[in-house]
Design a protein around this motif. Structure first.
Motif: not given
Ligand code: SF4
Lengths: 216, 480
Positions: A17, A83-84, A109-111, A131-132, A135-136, B319
């Protein structure tokens, strides 16, 4: 700017992240006065075991075997899965240039951080927010299967997975048109020169002190 | 309809709203420096385009300049690093060719772009201000709409005087009460980021309100808005009040006479109206903010100086656990350890966050009559501009730093981003008044702890992080 309409490419992971633009292109490379040539130093500190300097021959440097982009499995990747809050920190457009120069055409990425996102779009690099959970799922699929590819259709705003599943995504309409046509922002804005001049005259009447000449 | 400060600034600069949600926004002031401008000027040349409005632009070299007097004295052409020299020379050349006003390297007004701008009155309340640097958010302290842009946007602003923008949302951060002894704007910034996270402000214009903000000086407000970007917000804002007007009155580029009066009328309206609606609000109790220290590799990894590094077991999910363990590993810290057990090797007082005269005064007040601890290998004080440097010298602050065993440098960004020779060695730990503690930010492998100038000074003397509030209370007690 290279137009972006459709892209099919190998996906590589950046599984952390808050990847900041310092990490994407360390400051010593910002001394360059050029727009190109940053690709070999993308993620420099993660990618190499020694410290990179602007004039060194990168092909002679020891690679970090632990870093995903160095593994044969991801060679030639053109889509980065992240990641975010990807691209946070400094406004350096060199980060987007380095991504583009390396060969990336899209980041998922989520953001994303605002400034990076806008820099990317101006350089033919498409940031896609999913969305998270999505992405996951992509990370899981990417790790499970070698040669994991995605196909991105910007015209339809759809990502197609290897199993045929299709996921829609959203992009700013104006930016999408620019990407599709590869059009230069400045040209588009200059077509509105008259409107800018008109505004400027009104603005000057209202705030004359803003138009004083700067004399040192 | 009741408007927020951001709404007012936006409306006053809106050239055109488009149907697709984007808008053309007019830019009043464009600040430039050597690192993010060369490719923009090159783009103009290639497309055969000129600069739209000469007097809107002001350039200054800062990021990549040497801070050693011995290296600066002989001028730009004698700077030792050829790559940096070329970049600095390119700024000079571009400013000549495109007729952009530049404050040159050894001019007394030269300094970090965000210190120079307000000091010259080149940024003013009510303006739209951009610069190819994310900490342009600093200037929101003046009640101006100010944010960082990328190099393509630098080129766009040079060529069109406009920016293509989407309106952001409004976020009110109210800081109530009053700050305690030794607690500064930097601590508010770190506390806010600790609360909302480094992405908490993404997509928002962050307006700081409340009694603790009203009590800040302009310099404190600049420190706070400077760090808005570390909370993910492109811009921070503080309403205009007497503090703002008193600061700008008499600045070189500020309006004079009747123009000032006209300006003041407009500036007085630059606050959010009663009843203005914000998309998001938080309230932070200013009385309870303590001096802060970051312990990790992101500004949100922060704790009170009385606190501890978090434990892996306390993380909400996997995470977060991975993030924490990576940060601890990089920073060379143990989970759960007391912040006051962390010992820096280097102290850096400088950067656009904290290199103004009040910052130097507050550090000097702590250092006066003390020496830096034996474990501090290097301590740099880098004033934000030549004018700050001259002022500090007139007040004798340079003597205090030098007698404490610190180095007194020439103005520039210096170890904030370590593009020049001022950098950490791998593994070195720094108490820094700058704004980013990212991996490698202050030098490859370097470890950064963000603090206020007073906290950096206290750490320099104690050789570890200590609460500057306690130090000040003790000093006050001894006096009595
Ligand atoms: S002092 Fe640091 S953050 Fe500020 S403009 Fe310079 S490099 Fe950027």
């Amino acid at each position: 700017m290279k137009p972006f309409t459709q892209h099919d490419g190998l996906v590589a992971p950046m599984d952390r992240a808050n990847v900041d633009t310092d990490l994407m292109i360390p400051k010593q490379f910002l001394k360059s006065i050029k727009r190109s040539g940053f690709g070999p130093n993308l993620f420099d500190e993660l990618r190499y075991l020694d410290e990179g300097e602007p004039d060194t021959d990168n092909s002679q440097r020891p690679l970090n075997p632990e870093f995903a982009l160095n593994s044969a499995r991801y060679t030639g990747a053109s889509i980065l899965l992240a990641r975010e809050n990807f691209g946070c920190g400094s406004s350096r457009e060199h980060a987007a240039w380095a991504m583009e120069d390396y060969g990336f055409r899209a980041v998922i990425a989520p953001s994303f951080a605002d400034i990076f996102c806008s820099n990317a779009l101006k350089n033919g690099l498409l940031p896609i927010v999913l969305s998270a959970a999505q992405v996951e799922a992509l990370f899981a699929a990417l790790y499970a299967e070698e040669g994991f590819r995605l196909s991105i259709d910007l015209q339809a705003c759809i990502i197609t997975l290897p199993n045929g599943e299709q996921w829609p995504f959203e992009v700013d309409a104006f930016r999408r048109d620019c990407l599709l046509s590869g059009l230069d922002d400045i040209g588009i804005t200059l077509e509105r020169s008259e409107a800018i001049r008109t505004f400027e005259r009104r603005h000057q009447q209202r705030f004359p002190w803003l138009f004083e000449d700067i004399v040192l | 309809m009741a408007k927020t400060l951001y709404d007012k600034l936006w409306d006053a600069h809106l050239v055109e709203q488009r149907e697709d949600g984007t808008a053309l926004i007019y830019i009043d002031r464009h600040l430039l420096h050597e690192v993010t401008s060369p490719q923009a000027f090159e783009g103009l040349s290639l497309a055969n385009r000129g600069v739209w409005r000469r007097s809107a632009n002001l350039a200054v070299p800062d990021h990549n300049v040497s801070t050693l007097k011995s290296e600066r004295d002989a001028g730009l052409s004698a700077l030792p690093d050829p790559v940096s020299r070329l970049q600095l020379q390119t700024l000079d050349d571009n400013c000549d060719v495109f007729d952009v006003v530049e404050i040159p390297l050894n001019d007394e007004r030269q300094g970090i772009v965000h210190v120079m701008g307000p000091e010259q009155g080149a940024v003013l309340p009510g303006m739209t201000i951009v610069c190819g640097d994310s900490h342009t958010s600093t200037h929101g302290a003046a009640g101006a709409l100010a944010h960082g842009i990328g190099t393509s946007e630098v080129e766009h602003v040079l060529a069109t005087q406009c920016l293509i923008q989407r309106k952001m949302q409004n976020f009110q951060v109210e800081v109530s009460g009053q700050l305690g002894l030794g607690v500064t704007a930097k601590d508010i910034a770190l506390a806010v980021i600790g609360e909302i996270g480094t992405a908490g402000g993404t997509g928002y214009a962050l307006e700081f309100t409340g009694s603790a903000i009203e009590s800040l000086t302009m310099e404190g407000r600049m420190t706070l808005c400077n760090m808005a970007i570390e909370a993910g917000a492109r811009c921070g804002l503080v309403a205009v009040d007497d503090v703002t007007l008193d600061y700008f009155r008499g600045k070189p580029f500020a309006p004079k006479g009747a123009q000032w009066d006209a300006a003041e009328l407009w500036w007085r309206t630059l606050h959010s109206d009663d009843g203005a609606v914000f998309d998001r609000n938080i309230v932070i109790d200013g009385d309870s903010i303590e001096p802060h220290v970051t312990w990790g590799t992101s500004p949100e990894m922060v704790a009170s100086v009385q606190g501890h590094v978090p434990r892996l077991a306390d993380m909400p999910d996997e995470t977060a656990r991975i993030g924490l363990s990576r940060a601890l590993d990089y920073m060379g810290l143990e989970e759960g350890m007391a912040i006051s057990d962390i010992q820096p090797d280097v102290v850096f007082i400088g950067s656009c966050t904290n290199s103004r005269i009040e910052d130097l005064r507050s550090a000097a007040a702590i250092l006066d009559g003390h020496r830096i601890a034996p474990n501090i290998r290097k301590a740099l004080v880098v004033p934000g501009s030549g004018l700050v440097k001259a002022q500090a010298e007139a007040e004798g602050l340079d003597r205090i730093f030098l007698e404490a065993g610190m180095e007194w440098r020439e103005p520039g960004c210096s170890m904030c981003l370590a593009m020049n020779a001022d950098r950490l060695m791998p593994g070195e730990r720094c108490a820094s008044t700058s704004n980013r503690n990212f991996e490698g930010r202050q030098g490859s492998g370097g470890r950064t702890h963000l603090v206020s100038p007073a906290m950096a000074a206290a750490a320099a003397v104690a050789g570890r992080f200590v609460s500057v509030s306690d130090v000040m209370k003790e000093a006050g007690g001894a006096d009595r």
